[in-house]
Design a protein around this motif. Structure first.
Motif, PDB file in Angstrom:
ATOM      1  N   HIS A 263       0.817  -1.210   0.000  1.00 48.91           N
ATOM      2  CA  HIS A 263       0.000   0.000   0.000  1.00 48.91           C
ATOM      3  C   HIS A 263       0.855   1.266   0.000  1.00 48.91           C
ATOM      4  O   HIS A 263       0.479   2.275  -0.605  1.00 48.91           O
ATOM      5  CB  HIS A 263      -0.944  -0.004   1.202  1.00 48.91           C
ATOM      6  N   ALA A 264       1.993   1.229   0.677  1.00 40.25           N
ATOM      7  CA  ALA A 264       2.859   2.409   0.699  1.00 40.25           C
ATOM      8  C   ALA A 264       3.339   2.748  -0.711  1.00 40.25           C
ATOM      9  O   ALA A 264       3.305   3.919  -1.134  1.00 40.25           O
ATOM     10  CB  ALA A 264       4.044   2.182   1.630  1.00 40.25           C
ATOM     11  N   LEU A 265       3.770   1.728  -1.461  1.00 38.80           N
ATOM     12  CA  LEU A 265       4.226   1.998  -2.828  1.00 38.80           C
ATOM     13  C   LEU A 265       3.056   2.413  -3.710  1.00 38.80           C
ATOM     14  O   LEU A 265       3.184   3.331  -4.541  1.00 38.80           O
ATOM     15  CB  LEU A 265       4.929   0.781  -3.419  1.00 38.80           C
ATOM     16  N   LEU A 266       1.904   1.785  -3.537  1.00 42.42           N
ATOM     17  CA  LEU A 266       0.741   2.137  -4.354  1.00 42.42           C
ATOM     18  C   LEU A 266       0.322   3.587  -4.110  1.00 42.42           C
ATOM     19  O   LEU A 266      -0.029   4.310  -5.057  1.00 42.42           O
ATOM     20  CB  LEU A 266      -0.419   1.187  -4.055  1.00 42.42           C
ATOM     21  N   GLN A 267       0.367   4.040  -2.867  1.00 44.10           N
ATOM     22  CA  GLN A 267       0.031   5.438  -2.585  1.00 44.10           C
ATOM     23  C   GLN A 267       1.004   6.383  -3.284  1.00 44.10           C
ATOM     24  O   GLN A 267       0.608   7.421  -3.826  1.00 44.10           O
ATOM     25  CB  GLN A 267       0.044   5.692  -1.078  1.00 44.10           C
ATOM     26  N   ILE A 269       2.687   5.772  -6.034  1.00 49.17           N
ATOM     27  CA  ILE A 269       2.404   5.715  -7.471  1.00 49.17           C
ATOM     28  C   ILE A 269       1.197   6.586  -7.797  1.00 49.17           C
ATOM     29  O   ILE A 269       1.171   7.302  -8.813  1.00 49.17           O
ATOM     30  CB  ILE A 269       2.170   4.258  -7.917  1.00 49.17           C
ATOM     31  N   ARG A 270       0.185   6.541  -6.934  1.00 53.23           N
ATOM     32  CA  ARG A 270      -1.019   7.341  -7.158  1.00 53.23           C
ATOM     33  C   ARG A 270      -0.790   8.824  -6.859  1.00 53.23           C
ATOM     34  O   ARG A 270      -1.599   9.668  -7.270  1.00 53.23           O
ATOM     35  CB  ARG A 270      -2.153   6.802  -6.294  1.00 53.23           C
ATOM     36  N   HIS A 271       0.284   9.125  -6.140  1.00 51.50           N
ATOM     37  CA  HIS A 271       0.603  10.510  -5.795  1.00 51.50           C
ATOM     38  C   HIS A 271       2.061  10.788  -6.190  1.00 51.50           C
ATOM     39  O   HIS A 271       2.945  10.858  -5.341  1.00 51.50           O
ATOM     40  CB  HIS A 271       0.390  10.750  -4.302  1.00 51.50           C
ATOM     41  N   PRO A 272       2.311  10.921  -7.495  1.00 51.72           N
ATOM     42  CA  PRO A 272       3.689  11.084  -7.971  1.00 51.72           C
ATOM     43  C   PRO A 272       4.383  12.324  -7.406  1.00 51.72           C
ATOM     44  O   PRO A 272       5.615  12.337  -7.292  1.00 51.72           O
ATOM     45  CB  PRO A 272       3.541  11.175  -9.492  1.00 51.72           C
ATOM     46  N   ASP A 273       3.611  13.360  -7.040  1.00 56.25           N
ATOM     47  CA  ASP A 273       4.228  14.522  -6.415  1.00 56.25           C
ATOM     48  C   ASP A 273       4.855  14.153  -5.083  1.00 56.25           C
ATOM     49  O   ASP A 273       5.966  14.620  -4.739  1.00 56.25           O
ATOM     50  CB  ASP A 273       3.199  15.638  -6.218  1.00 56.25           C
ATOM     51  N   GLU A 274       4.186  13.286  -4.321  1.00 54.89           N
ATOM     52  CA  GLU A 274       4.737  12.837  -3.046  1.00 54.89           C
ATOM     53  C   GLU A 274       5.953  11.935  -3.255  1.00 54.89           C
ATOM     54  O   GLU A 274       6.905  11.967  -2.484  1.00 54.89           O
ATOM     55  CB  GLU A 274       3.671  12.105  -2.219  1.00 54.89           C
ATOM     56  N   LEU A 278       9.674  12.687  -1.801  1.00 56.24           N
ATOM     57  CA  LEU A 278      10.396  11.685  -1.009  1.00 56.24           C
ATOM     58  C   LEU A 278      11.756  11.378  -1.633  1.00 56.24           C
ATOM     59  O   LEU A 278      12.753  11.210  -0.920  1.00 56.24           O
ATOM     60  CB  LEU A 278       9.563  10.412  -0.887  1.00 56.24           C
ATOM     61  N   ARG A 279      11.817  11.314  -2.954  1.00 55.24           N
ATOM     62  CA  ARG A 279      13.111  11.098  -3.612  1.00 55.24           C
ATOM     63  C   ARG A 279      14.074  12.230  -3.261  1.00 55.24           C
ATOM     64  O   ARG A 279      15.267  12.003  -3.026  1.00 55.24           O
ATOM     65  CB  ARG A 279      12.926  11.028  -5.124  1.00 55.24           C
ATOM     66  N   ALA A 280      13.546  13.441  -3.221  1.00 53.58           N
ATOM     67  CA  ALA A 280      14.391  14.598  -2.943  1.00 53.58           C
ATOM     68  C   ALA A 280      14.794  14.685  -1.480  1.00 53.58           C
ATOM     69  O   ALA A 280      15.867  15.205  -1.150  1.00 53.58           O
ATOM     70  CB  ALA A 280      13.662  15.882  -3.354  1.00 53.58           C
ATOM     71  N   ASP A 281      13.948  14.164  -0.600  1.00 54.88           N
ATOM     72  CA  ASP A 281      14.211  14.246   0.844  1.00 54.88           C
ATOM     73  C   ASP A 281      13.771  12.945   1.510  1.00 54.88           C
ATOM     74  O   ASP A 281      12.636  12.821   1.959  1.00 54.88           O
ATOM     75  CB  ASP A 281      13.463  15.423   1.458  1.00 54.88           C
ATOM     76  N   PRO A 282      14.661  11.954   1.568  1.00 52.73           N
ATOM     77  CA  PRO A 282      14.300  10.651   2.155  1.00 52.73           C
ATOM     78  C   PRO A 282      13.839  10.729   3.614  1.00 52.73           C
ATOM     79  O   PRO A 282      13.205   9.793   4.104  1.00 52.73           O
ATOM     80  CB  PRO A 282      15.602   9.843   2.026  1.00 52.73           C
ATOM     81  N   LYS A 283      14.120  11.831   4.302  1.00 51.13           N
ATOM     82  CA  LYS A 283      13.669  11.959   5.689  1.00 51.13           C
ATOM     83  C   LYS A 283      12.150  12.051   5.783  1.00 51.13           C
ATOM     84  O   LYS A 283      11.589  11.866   6.871  1.00 51.13           O
ATOM     85  CB  LYS A 283      14.305  13.187   6.336  1.00 51.13           C
ATOM     86  N   ARG A 284      11.489  12.286   4.663  1.00 51.12           N
ATOM     87  CA  ARG A 284      10.029  12.331   4.654  1.00 51.12           C
ATOM     88  C   ARG A 284       9.414  10.943   4.760  1.00 51.12           C
ATOM     89  O   ARG A 284       8.195  10.798   4.846  1.00 51.12           O
ATOM     90  CB  ARG A 284       9.530  12.999   3.366  1.00 51.12           C
ATOM     91  N   ILE A 285      10.244   9.910   4.757  1.00 57.18           N
ATOM     92  CA  ILE A 285       9.730   8.540   4.725  1.00 57.18           C
ATOM     93  C   ILE A 285       8.835   8.222   5.910  1.00 57.18           C
ATOM     94  O   ILE A 285       7.839   7.504   5.772  1.00 57.18           O
ATOM     95  CB  ILE A 285      10.895   7.517   4.634  1.00 57.18           C
ATOM     96  N   ARG A 286       9.152   8.756   7.090  1.00 54.70           N
ATOM     97  CA  ARG A 286       8.323   8.449   8.255  1.00 54.70           C
ATOM     98  C   ARG A 286       6.873   8.879   8.028  1.00 54.70           C
ATOM     99  O   ARG A 286       5.937   8.115   8.262  1.00 54.70           O
ATOM    100  CB  ARG A 286       8.880   9.117   9.509  1.00 54.70           C
ATOM    101  N   GLY A 287       6.686  10.126   7.564  1.00 56.38           N
ATOM    102  CA  GLY A 287       5.332  10.610   7.322  1.00 56.38           C
ATOM    103  C   GLY A 287       4.619   9.820   6.249  1.00 56.38           C
ATOM    104  O   GLY A 287       3.422   9.537   6.359  1.00 56.38           O
ATOM    105  N   VAL A 288       5.359   9.444   5.198  1.00 53.56           N
ATOM    106  CA  VAL A 288       4.768   8.645   4.120  1.00 53.56           C
ATOM    107  C   VAL A 288       4.279   7.305   4.645  1.00 53.56           C
ATOM    108  O   VAL A 288       3.159   6.867   4.347  1.00 53.56           O
ATOM    109  CB  VAL A 288       5.794   8.448   2.986  1.00 53.56           C
ATOM    110  N   VAL A 289       5.097   6.643   5.438  1.00 49.85           N
ATOM    111  CA  VAL A 289       4.722   5.329   5.964  1.00 49.85           C
ATOM    112  C   VAL A 289       3.548   5.447   6.932  1.00 49.85           C
ATOM    113  O   VAL A 289       2.585   4.674   6.853  1.00 49.85           O
ATOM    114  CB  VAL A 289       5.932   4.655   6.638  1.00 49.85           C
TER     115      VAL A 289
END
Length: 421
Positions: A263-267, A269-274, A278-289
């Protein structure tokens, strides 16, 4: 204006595979109705509002965790299943997640000695290495089924190794995990129950041999940790207790993490801006997960049992009734989360979801699960560009399951990053 074509609550069922795949319209209908919803098919009371879930989760005296895990099968089949397991292996005794204080405290103390933050930190290099080896297997192909080739394998291999299975045997591990979860998740015939019992018995006897071997010669793995967690002050866990604890760890640590990864990867994919952020700032991973777990809670619900007649939100729940706390519904309660159906990793209360439970029964494996999801997603973004769906997902998107939300597949295409890019 209400959608005239939307089905009414009476027209929906949590036993319908299509509703199980997309339960959120039914959750909204339940939350809009007064009181607590009672399933006409089973008599279970379904709790969906965030405040009500908190009330149930924090009151184990009234809403006990000691409940028949196979109650979905009805009393007769459940009793036959239990007797079959007891005769040929070890009974489904209540431990850990299925107990209340003060009994629960003993089990939790022992398991907490195994699932420590320090232990998970030590595992990070192994998790990272495993994630990259999995990506190696499909990176040049330009496509894969993310569920079958990564999300299932990463937590499965880590747990299989901890259980003394070679990582190549993860398919065996998944078969065991599916059998352990099946009686709580899917209505079955007597013959189907017998088949999953035979598979679980296979797992039990394998684990029994491992438990005894680790008693004699501990190796530092998860099995050794559980066998020797009592130290010099507590009673060691019996074989039946070890079997019960291990079945819960397998169910929670494998299926839920696999589902959350997908589901994390699917979200993203559905939100390419996010994904780009995340690619630009891997520290955002916590919020994404955390936001992905809130949006698509891997465990949609678990059981409780009313120990007395009790009123909850205007509904009288009788003694011994089965109560289902629907984490997936509470995590999209508009009274708690603004715009609950919007994916927003930066929302202020992103970490207040109930996907891992609350109180004394907060998921013991949450630290490991979060680490595996974060590591897995970041490894994919590090190695692959232009990640997208290979084709539209077939309906129903999720496998039929009363308590969880497992993706059937996640076919993706991508471009392999060149070294140094």
């Amino acid at each position: 204006m209400a959608d005239a074509a939307a089905p009414s609550l009476e027209q929906m069922s949590l036993l319908d595979p299509h509703t199980q795949s997309d339960p959120f319209p039914m959750y909204e209908a339940i939350q809009a109705a007064p009181g607590i919803y009672r399933m006409p098919e089973t008599g279970f009371f379904i709790v969906t509002r965030y405040a009500d879930l908190r009330a149930v989760l924090m009151d184990a005296e009234t809403f006990s965790n000691d409940v028949d895990r196979a109650s979905l099968q009805g009393p007769e089949l459940s009793a036959a299943h239990s007797a079959y397991m007891t005769e040929r292996g070890w009974p489904h005794i209540q431990t850990l997640q299925r107990t209340d204080a003060p009994v629960h405290s003993r089990y939790r103390k022992l398991v907490d000695r195994v699932f420590t933050v320090a232990r998970v930190r030590e595992m990070v290099p192994r998790i990272e290495a495993r994630a990259h080896r999995l990506i190696d297997a499909f990176a040049n192909r330009g496509e894969c089924d993310f569920v079958a080739e990564f999300a299932m394998l990463l937590p499965g291999m880590i747990l299989a190794e901890e259980m003394g299975l070679p990582p190549t045997e993860v398919a065996t591990f998944k078969r065991w995990a599916d059998a352990m979860l099946a009686p709580a998740s899917t209505r079955m015939t007597a013959e189907e129950l017998r088949r999953v019992a035979d598979t679980e018995l296979e797992a039990q006897h394998h684990l029994a041999g491992l438990f005894e071997a680790r008693r004699r010669e501990p190796t530092g793995d998860l099995i050794s940790g559980l066998v020797h967690a009592h130290g010099d002050t507590d009673e060691p866990l019996s074989m039946a207790e070890l079997q019960s604890v291990m079945s819960q760890l397998i169910g929670g640590g494998f299926e839920s993490t696999m589902t959350a990864l997908g589901h994390a990867l699917l979200q993203l994919i559905r939100h390419p801006d996010e994904m780009a952020l995340l690619r630009a700032d891997p520290k955002r991973i916590r919020g994404v997960v955390e936001e992905s777990i809130r949006m698509e809670s891997p465990t949609q619900g678990l059981r409780r049992r009313a120990t007395r007649d009790v009123e909850l939100n205007g509904t009288l729940i009788p003694k011994d009734a089965v109560v289902i706390v629907r984490y997936g519904a509470a995590n999209r309660d508009p009274d708690k989360f603004a715009c609950p159906h919007r994916f927003d990793p930066t929302r202020a209360n992103v970490g207040q979801h109930l996907a891992f439970g609350a109180g004394a029964h907060f998921c013991v494996g949450a630290v490991l699960a979060r680490q595996e999801i974060q590591t897995g997603i970041l490894a994919m973004l590090e190695r692959l560009d232009d990640i997208r769906l290979a084709r539209p997902l077939a309906e129903p998107v999720h496998r039929a399951n009363f308590l969880t939300l497992p993706l059937r597949e996640l076919p993706i295409r991508f471009t392999r990053k060149q070294p140094g890019a």
